[in-house]
Design a protein around this motif. Structure first.
Motif, PDB file in Angstrom:
ATOM      1  N   LEU A  96      -1.770   5.399  10.530  1.00  0.00           N
ATOM      2  CA  LEU A  96      -0.497   5.030   9.902  1.00  0.00           C
ATOM      3  C   LEU A  96      -0.721   4.529   8.476  1.00  0.00           C
ATOM      4  CD1 LEU A  96       1.188   3.303  12.957  1.00  0.00           C
ATOM      5  CD2 LEU A  96       2.129   5.266  11.709  1.00  0.00           C
ATOM      6  N   MET A  97      -1.718   3.685   8.278  1.00  0.00           N
ATOM      7  CA  MET A  97      -2.023   3.167   6.939  1.00  0.00           C
ATOM      8  C   MET A  97      -2.337   4.305   5.974  1.00  0.00           C
ATOM      9  SD  MET A  97      -1.828  -0.134   6.531  1.00  0.00           S
ATOM     10  CE  MET A  97      -2.812  -0.355   5.059  1.00  0.00           C
ATOM     11  N   ASN A  98      -3.232   5.195   6.379  1.00  0.00           N
ATOM     12  CA  ASN A  98      -3.620   6.292   5.492  1.00  0.00           C
ATOM     13  C   ASN A  98      -2.432   7.175   5.141  1.00  0.00           C
ATOM     14  OD1 ASN A  98      -6.357   5.607   5.192  1.00  0.00           O
ATOM     15  ND2 ASN A  98      -6.853   6.545   7.152  1.00  0.00           N
ATOM     16  N   ARG A  99      -1.592   7.455   6.106  1.00  0.00           N
ATOM     17  CA  ARG A  99      -0.418   8.310   5.862  1.00  0.00           C
ATOM     18  C   ARG A  99       0.544   7.642   4.885  1.00  0.00           C
ATOM     19  NH1 ARG A  99       1.743  12.220   9.274  1.00  0.00           N
ATOM     20  NH2 ARG A  99       3.400  13.300   8.180  1.00  0.00           N
ATOM     21  N   SER A 100       0.789   6.354   5.066  1.00  0.00           N
ATOM     22  CA  SER A 100       1.727   5.641   4.206  1.00  0.00           C
ATOM     23  C   SER A 100       1.179   5.485   2.783  1.00  0.00           C
ATOM     24  CB  SER A 100       2.043   4.276   4.821  1.00  0.00           C
ATOM     25  OG  SER A 100       3.123   3.687   4.164  1.00  0.00           O
ATOM     26  N   ILE A 101      -0.085   5.142   2.650  1.00  0.00           N
ATOM     27  CA  ILE A 101      -0.695   5.003   1.321  1.00  0.00           C
ATOM     28  C   ILE A 101      -0.673   6.339   0.590  1.00  0.00           C
ATOM     29  CG2 ILE A 101      -2.877   4.576   0.104  1.00  0.00           C
ATOM     30  CD1 ILE A 101      -3.450   2.451   2.334  1.00  0.00           C
ATOM     31  N   GLU A 102      -1.010   7.402   1.286  1.00  0.00           N
ATOM     32  CA  GLU A 102      -0.990   8.735   0.678  1.00  0.00           C
ATOM     33  C   GLU A 102       0.421   9.101   0.204  1.00  0.00           C
ATOM     34  OE1 GLU A 102      -1.315  13.250   2.358  1.00  0.00           O
ATOM     35  OE2 GLU A 102      -2.827  11.837   3.058  1.00  0.00           O
ATOM     36  N   ALA A 103       1.421   8.797   1.021  1.00  0.00           N
ATOM     37  CA  ALA A 103       2.809   9.093   0.656  1.00  0.00           C
ATOM     38  C   ALA A 103       3.236   8.280  -0.569  1.00  0.00           C
ATOM     39  CB  ALA A 103       3.737   8.822   1.838  1.00  0.00           C
ATOM     40  N   ALA A 104       2.829   7.008  -0.640  1.00  0.00           N
ATOM     41  CA  ALA A 104       3.170   6.169  -1.794  1.00  0.00           C
ATOM     42  C   ALA A 104       2.510   6.702  -3.061  1.00  0.00           C
ATOM     43  CB  ALA A 104       2.758   4.721  -1.530  1.00  0.00           C
ATOM     44  N   ARG A 105       1.260   7.072  -2.947  1.00  0.00           N
ATOM     45  CA  ARG A 105       0.538   7.631  -4.099  1.00  0.00           C
ATOM     46  C   ARG A 105       1.202   8.934  -4.554  1.00  0.00           C
ATOM     47  NH1 ARG A 105      -4.479   7.038  -2.338  1.00  0.00           N
ATOM     48  NH2 ARG A 105      -4.927   5.235  -3.625  1.00  0.00           N
ATOM     49  N   ASP A 106       1.516   9.805  -3.605  1.00  0.00           N
ATOM     50  CA  ASP A 106       2.154  11.085  -3.933  1.00  0.00           C
ATOM     51  C   ASP A 106       3.528  10.896  -4.571  1.00  0.00           C
ATOM     52  OD1 ASP A 106      -0.069  12.379  -2.922  1.00  0.00           O
ATOM     53  OD2 ASP A 106       0.916  13.021  -1.057  1.00  0.00           O
ATOM     54  N   ALA A 107       4.226   9.814  -4.211  1.00  0.00           N
ATOM     55  CA  ALA A 107       5.560   9.545  -4.751  1.00  0.00           C
ATOM     56  C   ALA A 107       5.511   8.838  -6.112  1.00  0.00           C
ATOM     57  CB  ALA A 107       6.370   8.711  -3.760  1.00  0.00           C
ATOM     58  N   GLY A 108       4.302   8.533  -6.600  1.00  0.00           N
ATOM     59  CA  GLY A 108       4.162   7.942  -7.925  1.00  0.00           C
ATOM     60  C   GLY A 108       4.250   6.428  -7.979  1.00  0.00           C
ATOM     61  N   HIS A 109       4.148   5.767  -6.844  1.00  0.00           N
ATOM     62  CA  HIS A 109       4.136   4.301  -6.844  1.00  0.00           C
ATOM     63  C   HIS A 109       2.798   3.805  -7.362  1.00  0.00           C
ATOM     64  CE1 HIS A 109       7.960   3.883  -4.805  1.00  0.00           C
ATOM     65  NE2 HIS A 109       7.594   4.895  -4.042  1.00  0.00           N
ATOM     66  N   ASP A 110       2.796   2.572  -7.904  1.00  0.00           N
ATOM     67  CA  ASP A 110       1.551   2.092  -8.507  1.00  0.00           C
ATOM     68  C   ASP A 110       0.928   0.872  -7.844  1.00  0.00           C
ATOM     69  OD1 ASP A 110       3.354   0.160  -9.406  1.00  0.00           O
ATOM     70  OD2 ASP A 110       3.192   0.719 -11.518  1.00  0.00           O
ATOM     71  N   LEU A 111       1.689   0.154  -6.977  1.00  0.00           N
ATOM     72  CA  LEU A 111       1.141  -1.061  -6.394  1.00  0.00           C
ATOM     73  C   LEU A 111       1.737  -1.288  -5.008  1.00  0.00           C
ATOM     74  CD1 LEU A 111      -0.564  -3.684  -6.833  1.00  0.00           C
ATOM     75  CD2 LEU A 111       1.533  -4.739  -7.719  1.00  0.00           C
ATOM     76  N   ILE A 112       0.857  -1.565  -4.048  1.00  0.00           N
ATOM     77  CA  ILE A 112       1.270  -1.939  -2.694  1.00  0.00           C
ATOM     78  C   ILE A 112       0.672  -3.309  -2.400  1.00  0.00           C
ATOM     79  CG2 ILE A 112       1.247  -1.373  -0.236  1.00  0.00           C
ATOM     80  CD1 ILE A 112       0.597   1.522  -0.987  1.00  0.00           C
ATOM     81  N   MET A 113       1.515  -4.202  -1.880  1.00  0.00           N
ATOM     82  CA  MET A 113       1.049  -5.537  -1.489  1.00  0.00           C
ATOM     83  C   MET A 113       1.321  -5.735  -0.006  1.00  0.00           C
ATOM     84  SD  MET A 113       2.635  -7.633  -4.718  1.00  0.00           S
ATOM     85  CE  MET A 113       4.261  -7.013  -4.312  1.00  0.00           C
ATOM     86  N   LEU A 114       0.621  -6.702   0.575  1.00  0.00           N
ATOM     87  CA  LEU A 114       0.861  -7.074   1.965  1.00  0.00           C
ATOM     88  C   LEU A 114       0.296  -8.458   2.215  1.00  0.00           C
ATOM     89  CD1 LEU A 114      -2.023  -6.849   3.685  1.00  0.00           C
ATOM     90  CD2 LEU A 114      -1.538  -4.438   3.501  1.00  0.00           C
ATOM     91  N   VAL A 115       0.707  -9.034   3.317  1.00  0.00           N
ATOM     92  CA  VAL A 115       0.119 -10.283   3.788  1.00  0.00           C
ATOM     93  C   VAL A 115      -0.602  -9.928   5.079  1.00  0.00           C
ATOM     94  CG1 VAL A 115       0.548 -12.628   4.589  1.00  0.00           C
ATOM     95  CG2 VAL A 115       1.966 -11.663   2.750  1.00  0.00           C
TER      96      VAL A 115
END
Length: 169
Positions: A96-115
């Motif tokens: 799930l993590m890999n799929r979501s990170i890949e989708a964010a990168r492909d969509a042009g997002h630049d920063l993901i944060m989490l706790v």
């Protein structure tokens, strides 16, 4: 990865009740008081970045990603990442993590944060933020406030409060 017949697809409205039950089992009623939950409150997760994992017709995991503001700039808050306890240790959370990170990168997002726990999330490139650089709107252990730069150097440009995307209007 897992040897289960795992299917990961975008989260659909039909998944909502099963995901809520999964969150309730995994996090209990205290989840509503957490700082990350409050950032997400009233802001729908990004449907292009939020996924559900199924084994057959059984929902076994979920990941949600919500837009936020970090120092006045658009960013993403990942979470919750949830895997049914009966399926822990089978690679579902990683998938799930890999799929979501890949989708964010492909969509042009630049920063993901989490706790979350750095020992777990470091494998995906998340690192602890320098203390005080970005400030969450409630209590959170600074050692658990992590970020992943999807564009190298973007964190150097982000300082200040992390706020709900509601604040952007």
């Amino acid at each position: 990865m897992t040897s289960l017949p795992l299917t990961i697809r975008h989260e659909l409205p039909v998944d909502a009740a099963a995901i809520e039950r999964l969150h309730e089992r995994a996090f209990g009623p205290g989840r509503f008081a957490r700082t990350a939950f409050r950032l997400r409150e009233g802001v729908p997760p990004d449907p292009a970045l939020s996924f559900a994992a199924h084994v057959g017709t059984f929902l076994v995991g979920s990941i949600k990603v919500t837009p936020v503001l970090a120092g006045g700039h658009r960013a993403l808050m990942l979470g919750p990442l949830t895997v049914d306890p009966a399926f822990d240790g089978r690679g579902i959370g990683s998938a799930l993590m890999n799929r979501s990170i890949e989708a964010a990168r492909d969509a042009g997002h630049d920063l993901i944060m989490l706790v979350g726990d750095e020992p777990y999330y470091a494998r995906f490139g998340f690192r602890m933020l320098p203390p005080g650089q970005l400030v969450l709107p409630g209590p959170a252990d600074p050692a658990r406030f992590l970020a992943l730069e999807l564009v190298e150097g973007v964190l150097q440009q982000r300082r200040g409060a992390v706020t709900s995307a509601r604040a952007a209007g």
